[in-house]
Motif scaffolding. Structure first.
Motif, PDB file in Angstrom:
ATOM      1  N   ALA A  40      -2.526 -12.706  -2.685  1.00 35.50           N
ATOM      2  CA  ALA A  40      -3.465 -12.013  -1.952  1.00 35.50           C
ATOM      3  C   ALA A  40      -4.431 -11.316  -3.033  1.00 35.50           C
ATOM      4  O   ALA A  40      -4.086 -10.922  -4.026  1.00 35.50           O
ATOM      5  N   GLY A  41      -5.544 -11.264  -2.748  1.00 38.89           N
ATOM      6  CA  GLY A  41      -6.674 -10.545  -3.716  1.00 38.89           C
ATOM      7  C   GLY A  41      -6.402  -9.293  -4.049  1.00 38.89           C
ATOM      8  O   GLY A  41      -6.584  -8.868  -5.195  1.00 38.89           O
ATOM      9  N   TYR A  42      -5.770  -8.345  -3.180  1.00 37.49           N
ATOM     10  CA  TYR A  42      -5.521  -7.099  -3.299  1.00 37.49           C
ATOM     11  C   TYR A  42      -4.261  -6.848  -4.149  1.00 37.49           C
ATOM     12  O   TYR A  42      -3.957  -5.894  -4.510  1.00 37.49           O
ATOM     13  N   TYR A  43      -3.555  -7.609  -4.463  1.00 35.46           N
ATOM     14  CA  TYR A  43      -1.975  -7.617  -4.782  1.00 35.46           C
ATOM     15  C   TYR A  43      -1.959  -7.626  -6.301  1.00 35.46           C
ATOM     16  O   TYR A  43      -2.635  -8.843  -6.757  1.00 35.46           O
ATOM     17  N   PHE A  47       0.995  -1.312   0.010  1.00 36.03           N
ATOM     18  CA  PHE A  47       0.156   0.154   0.021  1.00 36.03           C
ATOM     19  C   PHE A  47       0.727   1.212  -0.014  1.00 36.03           C
ATOM     20  O   PHE A  47       0.739   2.249  -0.953  1.00 36.03           O
ATOM     21  N   ILE A  48       1.880   1.131   0.786  1.00 33.85           N
ATOM     22  CA  ILE A  48       2.741   2.280   0.977  1.00 33.85           C
ATOM     23  C   ILE A  48       3.783   2.838  -0.381  1.00 33.85           C
ATOM     24  O   ILE A  48       3.716   3.572  -0.582  1.00 33.85           O
ATOM     25  N   ALA A  49       3.962   1.367  -1.154  1.00 34.08           N
ATOM     26  CA  ALA A  49       4.631   1.405  -2.254  1.00 34.08           C
ATOM     27  C   ALA A  49       3.796   2.097  -3.418  1.00 34.08           C
ATOM     28  O   ALA A  49       4.473   2.301  -4.361  1.00 34.08           O
ATOM     29  N   GLY A  50       2.437   1.994  -3.197  1.00 30.08           N
ATOM     30  CA  GLY A  50       1.665   2.787  -4.287  1.00 30.08           C
ATOM     31  C   GLY A  50       1.055   1.732  -5.164  1.00 30.08           C
ATOM     32  O   GLY A  50       0.591   1.738  -6.136  1.00 30.08           O
ATOM     33  N   LEU A  51       1.370   0.423  -4.825  1.00 26.87           N
ATOM     34  CA  LEU A  51       1.033  -0.645  -5.585  1.00 26.87           C
ATOM     35  C   LEU A  51      -0.491  -1.180  -5.465  1.00 26.87           C
ATOM     36  O   LEU A  51      -1.165  -1.841  -6.277  1.00 26.87           O
ATOM     37  N   ILE A  52      -1.138  -0.646  -4.213  1.00 24.66           N
ATOM     38  CA  ILE A  52      -2.414  -0.769  -4.137  1.00 24.66           C
ATOM     39  C   ILE A  52      -3.046   0.433  -3.637  1.00 24.66           C
ATOM     40  O   ILE A  52      -2.603   1.244  -2.994  1.00 24.66           O
ATOM     41  N   ASP A  53      -4.208   0.619  -4.449  1.00 24.47           N
ATOM     42  CA  ASP A  53      -4.424   2.143  -4.260  1.00 24.47           C
ATOM     43  C   ASP A  53      -5.401   2.619  -3.197  1.00 24.47           C
ATOM     44  O   ASP A  53      -5.448   3.869  -3.149  1.00 24.47           O
ATOM     45  N   SER A  54      -5.832   1.757  -2.428  1.00 22.64           N
ATOM     46  CA  SER A  54      -6.619   2.325  -1.169  1.00 22.64           C
ATOM     47  C   SER A  54      -6.185   1.264  -0.064  1.00 22.64           C
ATOM     48  O   SER A  54      -6.252   0.121  -0.160  1.00 22.64           O
ATOM     49  N   ALA A  55      -6.101   1.827   1.335  1.00 22.10           N
ATOM     50  CA  ALA A  55      -5.903   1.031   2.379  1.00 22.10           C
ATOM     51  C   ALA A  55      -7.220   0.110   2.636  1.00 22.10           C
ATOM     52  O   ALA A  55      -7.179  -1.068   3.319  1.00 22.10           O
ATOM     53  N   PRO A  94       1.741 -11.507   0.596  1.00 22.71           N
ATOM     54  CA  PRO A  94       0.662 -11.278  -0.433  1.00 22.71           C
ATOM     55  C   PRO A  94       1.201 -11.194  -1.794  1.00 22.71           C
ATOM     56  O   PRO A  94       0.439 -11.734  -2.814  1.00 22.71           O
ATOM     57  N   PRO A  95       2.655 -11.283  -2.454  1.00 26.15           N
ATOM     58  CA  PRO A  95       2.747 -11.342  -3.575  1.00 26.15           C
ATOM     59  C   PRO A  95       2.600 -12.948  -4.134  1.00 26.15           C
ATOM     60  O   PRO A  95       3.080 -13.167  -5.242  1.00 26.15           O
ATOM     61  N   PHE A  96       2.649 -13.767  -3.025  1.00 26.78           N
ATOM     62  CA  PHE A  96       2.753 -15.317  -3.417  1.00 26.78           C
ATOM     63  C   PHE A  96       1.535 -15.946  -3.410  1.00 26.78           C
ATOM     64  O   PHE A  96       1.342 -17.121  -3.861  1.00 26.78           O
ATOM     65  N   SER A  97       0.664 -15.786  -2.403  1.00 27.53           N
ATOM     66  CA  SER A  97      -0.457 -16.465  -2.117  1.00 27.53           C
ATOM     67  C   SER A  97      -1.449 -15.597  -1.144  1.00 27.53           C
ATOM     68  O   SER A  97      -1.104 -14.652  -0.499  1.00 27.53           O
ATOM     69  N   PRO A  98      -2.735 -16.147  -0.973  1.00 28.59           N
ATOM     70  CA  PRO A  98      -3.402 -15.773   0.012  1.00 28.59           C
ATOM     71  C   PRO A  98      -2.961 -16.269   1.236  1.00 28.59           C
ATOM     72  O   PRO A  98      -2.266 -17.162   1.326  1.00 28.59           O
ATOM     73  N   GLU A 106      12.105  -1.196   0.000  1.00 25.12           N
ATOM     74  CA  GLU A 106      11.646  -1.410  -1.319  1.00 25.12           C
ATOM     75  C   GLU A 106      10.698  -0.433  -1.664  1.00 25.12           C
ATOM     76  O   GLU A 106      10.555   0.321  -2.775  1.00 25.12           O
ATOM     77  N   ALA A 107       9.417  -0.509  -0.640  1.00 26.43           N
ATOM     78  CA  ALA A 107       8.373   0.369  -0.878  1.00 26.43           C
ATOM     79  C   ALA A 107       8.671   2.039  -0.921  1.00 26.43           C
ATOM     80  O   ALA A 107       8.323   2.675  -1.758  1.00 26.43           O
ATOM     81  N   LEU A 108       9.823   2.406  -0.265  1.00 26.53           N
ATOM     82  CA  LEU A 108      10.268   3.720  -0.097  1.00 26.53           C
ATOM     83  C   LEU A 108      11.090   4.067  -1.362  1.00 26.53           C
ATOM     84  O   LEU A 108      10.855   5.250  -1.996  1.00 26.53           O
ATOM     85  N   VAL A 109      11.798   3.136  -1.699  1.00 22.49           N
ATOM     86  CA  VAL A 109      12.553   2.920  -3.150  1.00 22.49           C
ATOM     87  C   VAL A 109      11.437   3.528  -4.328  1.00 22.49           C
ATOM     88  O   VAL A 109      11.710   4.429  -5.149  1.00 22.49           O
ATOM     89  N   ARG A 110      10.704   2.556  -4.265  1.00 25.30           N
ATOM     90  CA  ARG A 110       9.521   2.783  -5.313  1.00 25.30           C
ATOM     91  C   ARG A 110       8.868   4.172  -5.416  1.00 25.30           C
ATOM     92  O   ARG A 110       8.487   4.674  -6.440  1.00 25.30           O
ATOM     93  N   GLN A 111       8.928   4.775  -4.042  1.00 27.07           N
ATOM     94  CA  GLN A 111       8.056   6.260  -4.140  1.00 27.07           C
ATOM     95  C   GLN A 111       9.230   7.309  -4.259  1.00 27.07           C
ATOM     96  O   GLN A 111       8.689   8.491  -3.805  1.00 27.07           O
ATOM     97  N   GLY A 112      10.322   6.935  -4.737  1.00 21.36           N
ATOM     98  CA  GLY A 112      11.442   7.772  -4.976  1.00 21.36           C
ATOM     99  C   GLY A 112      12.186   8.436  -3.980  1.00 21.36           C
ATOM    100  O   GLY A 112      12.930   9.337  -4.110  1.00 21.36           O
ATOM    101  N   LEU A 113      12.154   7.703  -2.582  1.00 18.39           N
ATOM    102  CA  LEU A 113      13.336   8.273  -1.646  1.00 18.39           C
ATOM    103  C   LEU A 113      14.487   7.842  -1.695  1.00 18.39           C
ATOM    104  O   LEU A 113      14.710   6.637  -2.248  1.00 18.39           O
ATOM    105  N   GLN A 114      15.323   8.368  -1.119  1.00 17.96           N
ATOM    106  CA  GLN A 114      16.639   7.972  -0.802  1.00 17.96           C
ATOM    107  C   GLN A 114      16.654   7.349   0.239  1.00 17.96           C
ATOM    108  O   GLN A 114      16.161   7.725   1.270  1.00 17.96           O
ATOM    109  N   VAL A 115      17.004   5.842   0.170  1.00 20.68           N
ATOM    110  CA  VAL A 115      16.600   4.864   1.260  1.00 20.68           C
ATOM    111  C   VAL A 115      18.018   4.200   1.912  1.00 20.68           C
ATOM    112  O   VAL A 115      18.937   3.732   0.958  1.00 20.68           O
ATOM    113  N   SER A 116      18.319   4.510   3.217  1.00 25.19           N
ATOM    114  CA  SER A 116      19.407   3.822   3.591  1.00 25.19           C
ATOM    115  C   SER A 116      18.633   2.692   4.792  1.00 25.19           C
ATOM    116  O   SER A 116      17.625   2.854   5.197  1.00 25.19           O
TER     117      SER A 116
END
Lengths: 449, 449
Positions: free
Chosen positions: B369-372, A50-58, B431-435, A170-180
């Motif tokens: 997972a259904g939302y993934y 969700f935080i990575a933006g792969l799922i559009d709503s919590a 979630p990327p692999f299974s329910p 990974e999620a934060l990298v996807r959102q464009g942040l510099q991640v350590s």
């Protein structure tokens, strides 16, 4: 245990699995659920995506809302209601409505504690500063999302290289942040052996995460109660956002105060039917103890699979059936960008700690026939008992199609198979799916010799 | 059995697995291989993908060439050499060099027959017409490719809806042909139950294959010795290209003439060490009998996995070791465009024929997972023994990530697990692999009730 008022504390995987099972078996039973957070039955594991933006709503992470439980399943589910105390002698709970602050006493005939786990925060003065988060409840995930949306952080430090830490990196990298990422161990993913964890470290570097291994969090830098940096035992890293992923501990303060016996890592000790040491009180999920079939010892793990299974077992027993929790073999899986990582059984460190002697083999093969488009590498490490050849553990790191092969090893472990028996398995083969010897068998063949 | 001249008839999976194993164990042993076709150690299963254009050269399907065997492994591998007769009394073979027609007598101390299987052709007058092919050897696959390259066929009829037939139908669609498929059964993929086969039929129609079910090949139409049509019991279909995919039969003419006992479907009867009924003659691979662990009966299947395992077992025994072939549980997998299809154990028809009583459950869930993102449907059918709940078979049809789950069922079958034990397995979840309950467990849960 099969009549009277059932109260469940905790409205996520374990609690709602149990409540739903009881409802199916006992349509008339009174079932009340108290949940401290605003959500029921959500996928905590889905938050990084969700935080990575792969799922559009919590909302999509919520399997069933409190309204749905009430309206469709006749389960009296109260969110934002915190249970403050349990009195086993009178079988009453003190419950606070977190919205209006009112408190009530609630009587139970049977009580299921499914209070989950909480994120571990090191006791540092800056902990309360804005911009420092953990991920445990869905609410905590939404907070991170909203913070990012509002504050537009540019640099993030993830503290801890476990599953949540890596998925968040990974999620934060996807959102464009510099991640350590700082990790006190020599490799990330300490649940793998270091040689396999090293592959994951490389994967993280490849996607642009700066890793600081053998390094520990010692303090935060803040300004106007906002985090500005993370201090380690070796340096200071600038940070607009900090994710603390140092694992979780069972949420068992309530249970302890009520006199329940605790076990591994402070989890609630239960018998295989999920009964606690106190009459009429049951426990399931991240707050409850489990059992490791390979080490043959009590074990604690906070995972959705275990929570669902334990909740289901508790629900069967609470509604007059008979079921026991079968235990675990230590299976876990994660996806870090294009890399898939999985483990089951015991690692070298765990085996050594148990005094078990073992042999290992690690083989690098392909996920598909070598000539088939999309064939990627897969590294499989197996650990087998010295002498008997009995499988004791397996670890997998690789590209698409690698990870789910861990399930064959988990099944073989449960069945007590030897590596020869794994070589002998009639596993599926077609060029789009596997080499003619499945990668887990190639590793097993090496151990057989 | 561990000294003297070893001759292997057949240079593909079983024969070369055995030869390679003997070479590793016995660096000095004289090993001679005769292979009728021009190729050694190739992936027959890869041919549909070569014809589909997914693999740019047939060479890529060759794992090891005869030259490599000779130069690198000191295995005297002769291609285009056909063994005409075996004389067990003198331990001699009559061998013809297919290039120059010369014949020689070759003496063996130990002989391994690994002659594979041949495509079944119905005895029709038009069989020899140009444009009618089967797929068995790599050479036959190359012929199809060359024919297509030269003749540019526009319409094709595939006869038979088994694995090869379906994979070829897809390959030909990919190459832009109009493809019809005739199948005498009520559904394609007769190795599945009809309810699951129906899903595969739908998948084929979706990609544009015209299906004629409950329909049999009766004749060909030809013109100038080139095929122009396929005649069924119900219609005539125009065809520039015909692929006959009616399965294979063990290639055991030689063995039969030499007096070896034959078993299931005419395959060479062997003991678990791969020894035939005649002293110093062994057999492995598609020409040899196997054993089905669930039906507890002799069984024959032509699959690369079995050929490699049997070849390896023969190689161990031929070089002084001890190994037995463990048997199969009937696992197979295939990819038909985006659909993945897999089976293991026994089907309803097979169970009924054995007089076994069973219950079934079929569940439709998701691969992730259904939302993934990328979560697709997966249909799992399980068959369990009445009363005991012991798993007897499993079938899977679904989208990406579906098929390889069959391996958990194959492992569980081998271990004799019940459906309750499958529910209890500690399978991996993220979630990327299974329910949270893996699809195979959801099906098992339905059987447990």
């Amino acid at each position: 245990m099969t009549t009277g008022r059932l109260i469940v504390i905790g409205g996520d995987a374990a609690g709602m699995s149990a409540a739903s099972k009881v409802r199916r078996e006992q349509p008339q039973r009174e079932i009340v659920v108290f949940e401290r957070s605003p959500h029921t039955s959500y996928s905590a594991c889905g938050m990084p995506y969700f935080i990575a933006g792969l799922i559009d709503s919590a909302d999509k992470l919520v399997a069933r809302s409190p309204e749905k439980f009430r309206d469709k399943f006749n389960i009296d589910a109260w969110v934002q209601h915190e249970v403050l105390t349990i009195d086993p002698s009178t079988q009453r709970l003190l419950v606070r409505n977190l919205i209006n602050g009112s408190e009530t006493l609630e009587a139970y005939d049977q009580l299921l504690i499914a209070t989950g786990a909480q994120a571990i925060f090191p006791p540092l003065p800056g902990n309360e500063a804005d911009g420092i988060f953990s991920l445990s409840t869905l609410a905590s995930g939404i907070k991170v999302y909203e913070f990012m949306d509002k504050e537009l952080p540019r640099s993030a430090v993830v503290v801890g290289g476990g599953y949540i830490g890596l998925e968040m990196a990974e999620a934060l990298v996807r959102q464009g942040l510099q991640v350590s990422l700082i990790e006190k161990g020599e490799q990330v993913m300490g649940t793998l052996d270091p040689d396999m964890g090293m592959l994951v470290s490389e994967a993280l570097r490849e996607i642009g995460v700066t890793l600081y291994l053998n390094e520990s969090l010692t303090d935060y830098e803040t300004s106007n109660n906002k985090v500005t940096g993370v201090v380690t035992d070796q340096r200071t890293l600038p940070a607009d956002l900090v994710i603390v992923g140092l694992g979780t501990r069972p949420n068992t303060g309530l249970a302890k105060e009520a006199g329940l016996l605790l076990g591994e890592k402070g989890s609630i000790r239960v018998n295989p039917r999920q009964q606690s040491s106190v009459p009429n009180i049951w426990a399931a999920g991240d707050c409850a103890e489990s059992f490791h079939l390979i080490s043959r010892k009590p074990f604690h793990v906070a995972l959705g699979t275990v929570a669902n299974k334990q909740g289901n077992v508790a629900g069967i027993n609470l509604s007059g059936g008979y079921a026991t929790f079968p235990g675990v073999v230590g299976t876990a899986v994660s996806k870090i960008c294009k890399y898939e990582v999985a483990r089951t059984g015991l690692t070298e460190r765990e085996l050594t700690a148990l005094g078990l002697q073992y042999t290992t083999a690690t083989t690098k093969t392909k996920t598909r026939a070598g000539y088939y488009p999309g064939a990627g590498w897969i590294m499989v490490k197996l650990l087998a008992e010295q002498g008997t050849g009995r499988l004791l553990g397996g670890q997998i790191v690789g590209l698409e199609g690698a990870a789910k092969r861990i399930d064959v090893l988990a099944t073989a472990l449960t069945a007590g198979m030897t590596v020869q028996q794994i070589v002998d398995l009639d596993l599926s083969y077609a060029p789009p799916f596997s080499p003619v010897w499945d990668p887990v068998q190639t590793a097993a063949r090496q151990l057989v010799g």
